[in-house]
Design an enzyme around this catalytic site. Sequence first.
Site, mmCIF file in Angstrom:
data_model
loop_
_atom_site.group_PDB
_atom_site.id
_atom_site.type_symbol
_atom_site.label_atom_id
_atom_site.label_comp_id
_atom_site.label_asym_id
_atom_site.label_seq_id
_atom_site.Cartn_x
_atom_site.Cartn_y
_atom_site.Cartn_z
ATOM 1 N N CYS A 333 5.962 -0.242 5.117
ATOM 2 C CA CYS A 333 5.862 -1.602 5.652
ATOM 3 C C CYS A 333 7.186 -2.041 6.279
ATOM 4 C CB CYS A 333 5.417 -2.580 4.565
ATOM 5 S SG CYS A 333 6.489 -2.620 3.113
ATOM 6 N N HIS A 885 7.681 -6.372 -0.192
ATOM 7 C CA HIS A 885 6.772 -6.032 0.903
ATOM 8 C C HIS A 885 7.268 -6.703 2.177
ATOM 9 C CE1 HIS A 885 3.158 -4.892 2.983
ATOM 10 N NE2 HIS A 885 2.851 -6.150 3.246
#
Length: 951
Positions: A333, A885
Amino acid sequence: MEGSICSSELTQEAERLMIRDIIMAAEAQVKEGDTFYLITQRWWQNWLDYVNQDQTNTTNDGSSLYTPEYCESAGSSNLKRPPAIDNSDLMYDAVSEESNLGSELHDALVEGRDYILLPQDVWKQLYVWYGGGPTLARKLISSGLSQMELAVEVYPLRLQLLAMPKGERASVRISKKETIGELHRRACEIFDLSLEQASIWDYYGHRKHALMNDMDKTLDDANIQMDQDILVEVVGESNGPAIVGSMSSVQGNGSADKETTSVLMEPCKSNLSIAGGLSASRGVSRSCSSELSQSQQLASPIREVDNSYGTSSVSTRGASGGLTGLLNLGNTCFMNSAIQCLVHTPEFARYFREDYHQEINWQNPLGMVGELALAFGELLRKLWAPGRTPIAPRPFKAKLARFAPQFSGYNQHDSQELLAFLLDGLHEDLNRVKHKPYIKSRDADGRPDEEVADEYWANHIARNDSIIVDVCQGQYKSTLVCPVCGKVSVTFDPFMYLSLPLQSTTTRTMTVTVFTSDGSALPIPCTVTVPKQGRCRDLIQAVSSACSLKNGEKLLLAEVRGHLVNRFLEDPLMSLSTIKDDDHLAAYKMPKFVKNTVFLQLIHRREHRDGNSTHTGWKPYGTPLVAPISRDDVITKGDIQTIVHTMLSPMLRIESLQSSDHPDTSISAAASHASREVSSGEACTDSTVSDSIDKDESSSKIVVTSKLPLQLVDENNACIDLSTGEEKTIRLSSSSTSILVFIDWSQKHLEKYDTHYLENLPEVFKYGPATKKARTEPLSLYTCLEAFLREEPLVPEDMWYCPQCKERRQASKKLDLWRLPEVLVIHLKRFSYSRSMKHKLETFVNFPIHDLDLTNYVANKNSSKRQLYELYALSNHYGGMGSGHYTAHIKLLDENRWYNFDDSHISPISEEDVKSAAAYVLFYRRVKTEDATVSNGAQSCAGPNNISSQK
């Protein structure tokens, strides 16, 4: 023939040796065009377990099938013979009705995790023994710019054929190394056409880019991409209808993947890496190249478009789109977020969708021979192509890992660090300067800043000229002042991005433990608040006030590391930024007026024993104690004993005092509490230390009645026993500022002294969960910028060479913005690094979305334009360090609308949702403005003095 032997007739050892010999023979003659077979890692591991279970040790002659790390499982159980080979877990369960390709490989398969590759003869032998399937054959092809690397083409090209004018469709699997002629033949076969009836076009993005008429050219050289369209144009109808409904089944070696993914192999390296060497540890097979241990690698990069196809048509490829996501390949990510920000930078999107190949610098030793630019350009074109099917960026990640091993594997990384590498790497790959001239910078020598800045920039452009420089690079003025001679040095340096400090407040909390050298009190941890950009004198002043320092006392500040004094912090002008949050600081109270001082450091050691309780030596522990000694005095062994007894006196246990010959314990109980302090005179004369020292009433001299096990290290590193010969004089070093004395704490002495006060020295700042206030307290982006531009002293490791003093100095440094780029990348430094850990600041930063006004921060006043910027992209980081994230917020300028890019998931968001405490890297574009003199009133609305009015 070996293959005719039934496996049931062979022992496990015989199977193992036969496969080993076949692999060694295959490895010795690997060549382009060889066939390899995919086999599921699960079955292969079962077979390895089966044939290795009787092995009891590992040999080095190549006969063993397991590595040392595999030994834990080998020989531990009686495993049954594996069943038939079952590769079904590598395939999709159902066959799409719209596809004529049959069953296809799952996309995102990883070599070594999901499958391994076996030479043809190995597969044949295992198939004879075990049977099963399905058979998944792949070819070994040449790859790389030099075409010297060999790669197994795990995922051949999948192309969408569109026959016109009837609009019939079909899919075909074909190797990138096949020729245009072979694709033409296959297309005509599928649509039941003669070769003369049809011509084929590169139909990327549903636009005619080039007539594919060079039949000997490979698809790789023609820059044909995975899943792109090929137009089959019927040019004649001499044999009946131009297009018939017959669509012959074309069995490919299929996959549903979106990329041309291959596994690189270097046949020059041995050790049977193709199949994991038959020495694979559980769940992971090894590869010929070290790069293969992480993931599949990119096959050949995009080749330059042939001039015969024309270059003007290339500019329209992928002219629409921008809402395509990126698949997460496993903690990627961070990469997806950074890539989306870059590909949605309008200048880059325009550049890489046109024909940029002529600008690739193939010979730049500082670049990646063009491969990084090619891989990035290929990925950008796919993301801007029509359609919204998520892309798996495996080829790009593989190329990234090749040139930047720090980003290999599947661990989480920092999106800003990746952005920094990408911008620098793309610049070097696209540098228009082929031969960099050597240019020596001239000193300013009092010349006007404008003249010097232009000279520096011209010198920079003479060596660095690329789209990255055009778009992202600016210039700042750096001023250094020597603290000794006052020499001022001015330079003008380029920057690619600004890393702004993120300070939730202007102060900093620091904890220091205060010790006394005269035995007047127990150690006390003291927490104070100091200016974040303060100096050492600010910390000393704060601690002095907090611990009620007397007029005749001073504090000696020290950094303790490894139970030793690492350094004394005696420079009052030293920046507190050099002290990290996980450092351990001690402050020692001592008399202010001691001439010609040398510091006695008392280092504590205790017995170290092995598992059998055998004494193996003495190891340091706790915190050293420090006391001042004057070199002008004559110091004996007995004097050092007295000094040490005095320093340790507050830690005497009550039980020890009560059992002594002097039972007066009126002060000893108080000495057991850290909050009680007594004067230095009381400490020297009271009976609290009577088990070890007495006072001579006639002379006020402390007399030691018991000896501690002390050893002094002299200037020749020899140990001197201080427990005997108390009248013997100690020679103090004339050069060293400290003398080291070791005390070895036996169990007997630990029964008298409570040394736990010396242990567990607290950190300067102990991190814990972010408080609600810290998470929500707003901080202006302008405040961060001002902190970045504020004058600060250089840290010791960045000392500057003063040309006037001819020495290195810890000078003060001041930065000013001078030349701003078209795209300003701002990195908010949320992550704080220390020697042992990495912390994250959750501070909310109030950053403008519109009209970021930097006019007042630019030192170059020649420009009459206001310096306004508009936010169009940002990389976000959510969560903590281990489980964080990354996402990206992108504004599509054509739509004037914001979207959230969360890997493969894209959703519209409102402008109000763009701001959050997760903002990490901000991307701003310059806004064309009128003269600053015309709009001074409007300027004040967006400037740093009116933060609340920002949008």
